[in-house]
Design a protein around this motif. Sequence first.
Motif, PDB file in Angstrom:
ATOM      1  N   SER A   1       0.835  -1.197   0.000  1.00  0.00           N
ATOM      2  CA  SER A   1       0.000   0.000   0.000  1.00  0.00           C
ATOM      3  C   SER A   1       0.865   1.241   0.000  1.00  0.00           C
TER       4      SER A   1
ATOM      5  N   ARG B   1      -0.516   5.872   3.731  1.00  0.00           N
ATOM      6  CA  ARG B   1      -1.837   6.461   3.963  1.00  0.00           C
ATOM      7  C   ARG B   1      -1.747   7.652   4.923  1.00  0.00           C
TER       8      ARG B   1
ATOM      9  N   SER C   1       0.296  -0.704  11.648  1.00  0.00           N
ATOM     10  CA  SER C   1       0.024   0.259  10.575  1.00  0.00           C
ATOM     11  C   SER C   1       0.210   1.688  11.070  1.00  0.00           C
TER      12      SER C   1
ATOM     13  N   ASP D   1      -3.252  -9.871   0.217  1.00  0.00           N
ATOM     14  CA  ASP D   1      -3.670  -8.469   0.063  1.00  0.00           C
ATOM     15  C   ASP D   1      -3.771  -7.777   1.418  1.00  0.00           C
ATOM     16  N   SER D   2      -4.221  -8.515   2.425  1.00  0.00           N
ATOM     17  CA  SER D   2      -4.327  -7.958   3.764  1.00  0.00           C
ATOM     18  C   SER D   2      -2.948  -7.624   4.334  1.00  0.00           C
TER      19      SER D   2
ATOM     20  N   TYR E   1      -1.622  -4.537   2.731  1.00  0.00           N
ATOM     21  CA  TYR E   1      -2.276  -3.313   3.206  1.00  0.00           C
ATOM     22  C   TYR E   1      -1.863  -2.977   4.637  1.00  0.00           C
TER      23      TYR E   1
ATOM     24  N   TYR F   1       2.140  -2.709   4.938  1.00  0.00           N
ATOM     25  CA  TYR F   1       2.805  -2.003   3.848  1.00  0.00           C
ATOM     26  C   TYR F   1       3.866  -2.917   3.222  1.00  0.00           C
TER      27      TYR F   1
END
Length: 481
Positions: free
Chosen positions: A69, A72, A170, A205-206, A209, A212
């Motif tokens: 990702s 953010r 995160s 995918d998790s 995300y 990162y």
Amino acid sequence: MKKEQIIDIIGEAPDHYVKDAKEYKKKRRIPRWSKWMGSIAAVLAIALLVTNMPGIPLTVSAHAISEASESRKMERPENGSDSEMFDEWRTQLDARKELVETAQTPIAGFAGLVSDDVLSGVDGTNRVWSPINAYIALAMTAELTDGETQAQILDVLGVSDAAELRKRVSAVWEEIYEDNGKEISVLANSLWLDKDVEYVQEKMDSIAYDYYASVYQGDLGSEKTNKAMTNWMRNQTGGLLKDRTLKCQLEPKDQVLAIASTIYFQSQWADKFNASDNTHGMFHAVTGDEEATFMNKKEYHMNYYWGEDFGAVQMFLENGSYMWFILPDEGKTVDDVLASDEYMDMITQLSNNSEEESNRKWMKVNFSVPQFDVSASTDLKEALQAAGLTNLFELYGNDFSPSIIKANENDDPVYLDSINQDTRVKIDEKGVVAASYIELNFGAGAAMPPDEVIDFVLDRPFVFAITKSQIPLFVGTVNTP
């Protein structure tokens, strides 16, 4: 992976954070689960730099299953921006700060618990490690386990469930992230699967995300995939260990999975030392006196801290990071400092009560610290086992989850054989340079200080730490400079 080979991970790094390679499409396979086999190798690398390194092209030939990702973290809007944008930034900032605050205590607890075992030793050996990278490595490992093994990992990391852990990681990633010209501080993670490994796309995918992390698949141990991993790592880290590097190679035998994680940090002292003020003197090591070059600041205004067995000061790095210097009292040793939680509470600023305030005073300090270049290779296995992480290292009885990825139909179990970290920290008049990697191999009231001026001379063994946002990035001991 051999230690001499993995050191090549700390290669050359770009001036700016480098995006991962484009995602290659991978046909999903729905596995029929059985027991794991083989071994998993996980490698994490950290670089703390004060000078920009020349960039090299990023070429990753392995297939990208899932792309990391983008950050953010919303940057503060410029003056004149509309109020709606500013409100959005403030809302995100407050939410992140709240999560980071919940993460600070368990990370500090983990760092203090393991540091005592990892760094203790009153001898001529320097010791240093990176708590935050070990913490993130274990957090990613928890995603691959369940049952009692995952419960042990979560307990050591100080969280109640995996969902809460990934939210905190995160937030910490975003809090540490910085690239503003004054400071570069970027974490990067990657997960590498062998070509025969089956996986659940949603889980990959998790991980991409929440951590990162880019997820790649290739022939682990092959020259092509080894080169791909080396290129990725060199583009995320600095060249502090480049004189010791060899070509990074995973052994083709038993390799199922690898994790690579880096932190790239660049900063300088907020108030640099003047080289003309340097002096030469003796450092009183346990093994005998050694000549050292000392950097000095005379009657420097700063906070002086003290605890039951130590005195301490903190030096500001640009953009709000700190380096702490902790000197045991006369008759005390670095082991006495490490045996107490007091120093960790101090450097993470977890104690904000009136008692802590009474152990801090703003005063003039004649500060003298030796230039040092210390490095250490550390096996974290025994320290983590002592902390309660036992199942992960057992050949039978751990709980690597077959609901995430699967090697093949063999019955050979997976276990963590070793977890090794190699770290180097260097300071000079301008700032701090450090680099570290961590390798996981899975087989399948003291007296009051003076009122006016105090001499704080680090001419005997001491403890140091580098922190950002109250998160301990590095903790070490200097027994000889």
